[in-house]
Design an enzyme around this catalytic site. Structure first.
Site, PDB file in Angstrom:
ATOM      1  N   GLY A 170     -30.854  37.457  -7.408  1.00  0.00           N
ATOM      2  CA  GLY A 170     -31.514  38.757  -7.308  1.00  0.00           C
ATOM      3  C   GLY A 170     -30.864  39.817  -8.158  1.00  0.00           C
ATOM      4  O   GLY A 170     -31.458  40.874  -8.415  1.00  0.00           O
ATOM      5  N   GLY A 404     -60.875  46.185 -32.641  1.00  0.00           N
ATOM      6  CA  GLY A 404     -60.250  46.774 -31.457  1.00  0.00           C
ATOM      7  C   GLY A 404     -58.823  47.218 -31.715  1.00  0.00           C
ATOM      8  O   GLY A 404     -58.340  48.198 -31.129  1.00  0.00           O
ATOM      9  N   ALA A 405     -58.152  46.496 -32.594  1.00  0.00           N
ATOM     10  CA  ALA A 405     -56.760  46.847 -32.872  1.00  0.00           C
ATOM     11  C   ALA A 405     -56.677  48.215 -33.545  1.00  0.00           C
ATOM     12  O   ALA A 405     -55.720  48.965 -33.344  1.00  0.00           O
ATOM     13  CB  ALA A 405     -56.120  45.784 -33.755  1.00  0.00           C
TER      14      ALA A 405
HETATM   15  C1  HXC Z   1     -19.150  35.083  -3.357  1.00  0.00           C
HETATM   16  C2  HXC Z   1     -18.639  34.296  -5.432  1.00  0.00           C
HETATM   17  C3  HXC Z   1     -19.998  34.349  -5.791  1.00  0.00           C
HETATM   18  C4  HXC Z   1     -20.934  34.815  -4.833  1.00  0.00           C
HETATM   19  C5  HXC Z   1     -18.884  33.624  -7.477  1.00  0.00           C
HETATM   20  N1  HXC Z   1     -18.000  33.838  -6.489  1.00  0.00           N
HETATM   21  N2  HXC Z   1     -20.125  33.926  -7.077  1.00  0.00           N
HETATM   22  N3  HXC Z   1     -18.238  34.658  -4.216  1.00  0.00           N
HETATM   23  N4  HXC Z   1     -20.468  35.182  -3.632  1.00  0.00           N
HETATM   24  N5  HXC Z   1     -22.231  34.903  -5.115  1.00  0.00           N
HETATM   25  C6  HXC Z   1     -16.558  33.614  -6.553  1.00  0.00           C
HETATM   26  C7  HXC Z   1     -16.222  32.151  -6.721  1.00  0.00           C
HETATM   27  O1  HXC Z   1     -16.213  31.511  -5.481  1.00  0.00           O
HETATM   28  C8  HXC Z   1     -14.848  32.232  -7.335  1.00  0.00           C
HETATM   29  O2  HXC Z   1     -13.901  32.494  -6.315  1.00  0.00           O
HETATM   30  C9  HXC Z   1     -14.923  33.472  -8.183  1.00  0.00           C
HETATM   31  O3  HXC Z   1     -16.060  34.232  -7.698  1.00  0.00           O
HETATM   32  C10 HXC Z   1     -15.156  33.167  -9.642  1.00  0.00           C
HETATM   33  O4  HXC Z   1     -16.248  32.255  -9.720  1.00  0.00           O
HETATM   34  P1  HXC Z   1     -16.179  30.908 -10.605  1.00  0.00           P
HETATM   35  O5  HXC Z   1     -17.257  30.028 -10.116  1.00  0.00           O
HETATM   36  O6  HXC Z   1     -14.774  30.375 -10.589  1.00  0.00           O
HETATM   37  O7  HXC Z   1     -16.490  31.482 -12.051  1.00  0.00           O
HETATM   38  P2  HXC Z   1     -17.331  30.822 -13.204  1.00  0.00           P
HETATM   39  O8  HXC Z   1     -16.936  29.407 -13.412  1.00  0.00           O
HETATM   40  O9  HXC Z   1     -17.215  31.761 -14.373  1.00  0.00           O
HETATM   41  O10 HXC Z   1     -18.849  30.820 -12.674  1.00  0.00           O
HETATM   42  C11 HXC Z   1     -19.470  32.035 -12.409  1.00  0.00           C
HETATM   43  C12 HXC Z   1     -20.823  31.773 -11.713  1.00  0.00           C
HETATM   44  C13 HXC Z   1     -20.628  30.892 -10.475  1.00  0.00           C
HETATM   45  C14 HXC Z   1     -21.786  31.107 -12.717  1.00  0.00           C
HETATM   46  C15 HXC Z   1     -21.401  33.133 -11.360  1.00  0.00           C
HETATM   47  O11 HXC Z   1     -19.574  31.441  -9.678  1.00  0.00           O
HETATM   48  C16 HXC Z   1     -21.831  30.779  -9.637  1.00  0.00           C
HETATM   49  O12 HXC Z   1     -22.734  30.005  -9.911  1.00  0.00           O
HETATM   50  N6  HXC Z   1     -21.862  31.583  -8.529  1.00  0.00           N
HETATM   51  C17 HXC Z   1     -23.022  31.555  -7.626  1.00  0.00           C
HETATM   52  C18 HXC Z   1     -24.234  32.148  -8.295  1.00  0.00           C
HETATM   53  C19 HXC Z   1     -25.412  32.240  -7.386  1.00  0.00           C
HETATM   54  O13 HXC Z   1     -26.002  31.221  -6.968  1.00  0.00           O
HETATM   55  N7  HXC Z   1     -25.735  33.443  -6.994  1.00  0.00           N
HETATM   56  C20 HXC Z   1     -26.932  33.679  -6.207  1.00  0.00           C
HETATM   57  C21 HXC Z   1     -26.524  34.228  -4.867  1.00  0.00           C
HETATM   58  S1  HXC Z   1     -27.991  34.511  -3.942  1.00  0.00           S
HETATM   59  P3  HXC Z   1     -12.522  31.653  -6.242  1.00  0.00           P
HETATM   60  O14 HXC Z   1     -11.797  32.315  -5.142  1.00  0.00           O
HETATM   61  O15 HXC Z   1     -12.916  30.261  -5.984  1.00  0.00           O
HETATM   62  O16 HXC Z   1     -11.912  31.833  -7.570  1.00  0.00           O
HETATM   63  C22 HXC Z   1     -28.656  35.909  -4.614  1.00  0.00           C
HETATM   64  C23 HXC Z   1     -29.954  36.359  -4.049  1.00  0.00           C
HETATM   65  C24 HXC Z   1     -30.029  37.846  -4.091  1.00  0.00           C
HETATM   66  O17 HXC Z   1     -28.143  36.536  -5.486  1.00  0.00           O
HETATM   67  C25 HXC Z   1     -31.462  38.305  -3.945  1.00  0.00           C
HETATM   68  C26 HXC Z   1     -31.544  39.824  -3.951  1.00  0.00           C
HETATM   69  C27 HXC Z   1     -32.942  40.302  -3.895  1.00  0.00           C
END
Ligand code: HXC
Length: 514
Positions: A170, A404-405
């Site tokens: 989101g 039209g354009a």
């Molecule tokens: C909590 C998170 C997090 C999240 C990352 N972290 N995303 N913590 N909530 N959404 C944390 C990881 O656990 C990690 O902590 C640290 O941040 C760094 O992340 P890494 O994975 O080590 O970094 P990287 O390899 O660079 O990858 C980054 C990333 C990946 C691609 C963003 O972390 C990822 O896929 N995160 C989830 C993305 C996702 O699915 N988001 C959607 C959430 S639902 P540690 O302590 O282990 O280092 C959503 C819906 C909202 O957003 C709708 C609103 C309308």
């Protein structure tokens, strides 16, 4: 007192380090700058006033309650860029991956509210894993609060999103609701659902880069308005973009000291359009020769390149430029270029930038895919945008303005203030081939050599209608100008229109064909 000051200083130092020294090193190893390093590059030295540095997360679940995350993954505050006030937030990936929390939203929405009340642009530096999973639904509601303010600020204060790291789930919708999305090519990515979910649901394997990298959003989706090679360049683009925009919709964009002579004639324009109408030329060159030297900033340059939109200056005054690009698809209008043009015209209208339109289009692109894709509905957006815009509008028909354009691209009926044409202009209801076949169908059927006769008819039609004089007779073109005098004519026209006042009927809002 000393100990209280020491405590404050210690807390501030803790906040400055965000997720800590090791996380900062990790951020650098990922090839990314930290939130504070980015702000230091963006904001005039010494001008940053931080707010909420000591705000702490509100998580009580998942055993995180006792951990402190000063700032809670975002740095927010006010500063100046080239002496002009801006509100800015920078997500801090070193704190739980910059994930979006309730407190992060409180900080950002506070900034959005203050910026809206004071008429100050908002710049968001995005680097986040999306909704903080530990906060569950609370972080969804938090996103909603930011989205609401994005919408309420839309068209009032400029909003610029810079994508410097992941922007997932989101999280993409706040940037999508802002006026401009700038992506850093080497580190930025945006997607609603990531590669793993896509593979699970659709079976299709795709890398994060292919799915949501800068190329994808620059060329294919149109989500990114500007792409920079790296973070530093992306932050420079923010500064450049802001230089064309006012602080808010009640102000005019800043005027820079003019350096390029306003009466500069450009003889190269007289020979730029080829005699043979089937030969393409580069409209970008026309733009570059007309506007203040080096002042053109293309928006979405790689997306729908059959249309060119961007900001430029004429005598130091900022203008929006819209043009067809005959070098791509002969300059025909299609679904994507319609969206691109319409959105840009509305941005100019919202922020008080006159629109200069350079026309060379054979019409809307024929095709089943276009029709079924809704070219009627999308093409109508151009008409809607031009007709509704009340800023000064000037058009120059360079070559083709067909069907039209012609009407859509800032014709007089779209309330264009001044319509010019070059002698090379061809203003007609439809293309010569089609017209000849319809008008002289019976004669062609009876002709001994139909192909030769058809060519004669086409030539006759061209001779009669493919010029600007018919439209000038009817008052649809105000003046036929020589190409080399286009710059001074535009500058004088803009001077006349500088105090233009025009209003639309009162209504809650119009219903643009979305
Ligand atoms: C909590 C998170 C997090 C999240 C990352 N972290 N995303 N913590 N909530 N959404 C944390 C990881 O656990 C990690 O902590 C640290 O941040 C760094 O992340 P890494 O994975 O080590 O970094 P990287 O390899 O660079 O990858 C980054 C990333 C990946 C691609 C963003 O972390 C990822 O896929 N995160 C989830 C993305 C996702 O699915 N988001 C959607 C959430 S639902 P540690 O302590 O282990 O280092 C959503 C819906 C909202 O957003 C709708 C609103 C309308």
């Amino acid at each position: 007192m000393e100990s209280r000051l020491e405590r404050l200083r210690a807390l501030r130092e803790e906040a400055r380090l965000g997720g800590g020294v090791e996380r900062i090193a990790q951020q650098h190893r990922r090839g990314k700058l930290t939130a504070r390093e980015r702000l230091a590059l963006l904001i005039d030295p010494g001008s940053f006033q931080e707010l909420g540095a000591l705000a702490r997360h509100s998580m009580s679940d998942f055993g995180l309650a006792e951990e402190r995350y000063p700032g809670d993954g975002v740095v927010t505050g006010f500063g100046k860029i080239h002496g002009r006030r801006v509100a800015v937030f920078a997500q801090d990936f070193t704190v739980l991956g910059g994930s979006f929390s309730e407190v992060q939203a409180q900080k950002i929405t506070r900034l959005q509210d203050l910026a809206l009340e004071s008429g100050i642009p908002v710049i968001g530096l995005n680097d986040s894993g999306g909704a903080r999973i530990q906060e569950g639904v609370r972080s969804l509601a938090a996103y909603g609060e930011v989205f609401l303010r994005n919408v309420l600020s839309s068209g009032v204060i400029p909003q610029i999103s810079v994508i410097l790291g992941p922007c997932a789930g989101g999280a993409v919708y706040s940037p999508a609701l802002t006026d401009f999305v700038i992506m850093a090519r080497d580190t930025g990515s945006m997607f609603l659902t990531g590669p793993e979910v896509i593979r699970a649901v659709t079976g299709r394997a795709v890398t994060a880069w292919e799915l949501g990298g800068a190329e994808a959003h620059h060329r294919r989706s149109g989500v990114a308005h500007l792409v920079a090679p790296d973070e530093r360049a992306a932050l420079e683009q923010v500064k450049l973009l802001l230089s064309y925009l006012p602080q808010n919709n009640t102000e005019d964009p800043p005027q820079l000291a003019p350096f390029d002579p306003p009466d500069r004639m450009e003889p190269a324009l007289d020979t730029l359009v080829p005699e043979d109408e089937r030969v393409a030329y580069d409209m970008q060159r026309v733009i570059d020769l007309i506007v203040d030297e080096g002042s053109f900033l293309a928006i979405q340059p790689e997306y729908a390149p059959n249309a060119i939109v961007g900001f430029a200056r004429l005598e130091g005054y900022a203008v929006g430029v819209v043009a067809n690009q005959p070098a791509v698809l002969a300059g025909a209008l299609d679904i994507d270029s319609s969206d691109k043009i319409a959105r840009f015209v509305r941005i100019c209208d919202a922020y008080n930038l006159p629109v200069v339109t350079l026309v060379d289009t054979p019409g809307y692109l024929p095709g089943v895919e276009q029709e079924h894709g809704g070219v009627i509905r999308h093409g109508a957006k151009i008409i809607y945008a031009y007709a509704g815009a009340t800023v000064p509008k000037i058009a120059v028909v360079v070559r083709k303005a067909i069907g039209g354009a012609y009407v859509a691209m800032s014709s007089k009926q779209m309330r264009c203030d001044l319509n010019f044409a070059w002698p090379t202009a061809q203003i007609a209801v439809m293309g010569a081939e089609g017209a000849a076949r319809i008008l002289w169908r019976d004669e062609l059927r009876r002709a001994e050599d139909p192909a030769a006769r058809e060519q004669e008819f086409i030539a006759a039609y061209r001779e009669r209608f493919f010029n600007p004089y018919h439209a000038a007779d009817l008052g649809q073109i105000d003046e036929i100008i020589e190409p080399h005098e286009t710059r001074p004519r535009l500058i004088r026209a803009l001077e006349i229109l500088r105090t233009k006042v025009q209003a639309n009927p009162p209504r809650k809002h119009g219903l643009i064909p979305l």
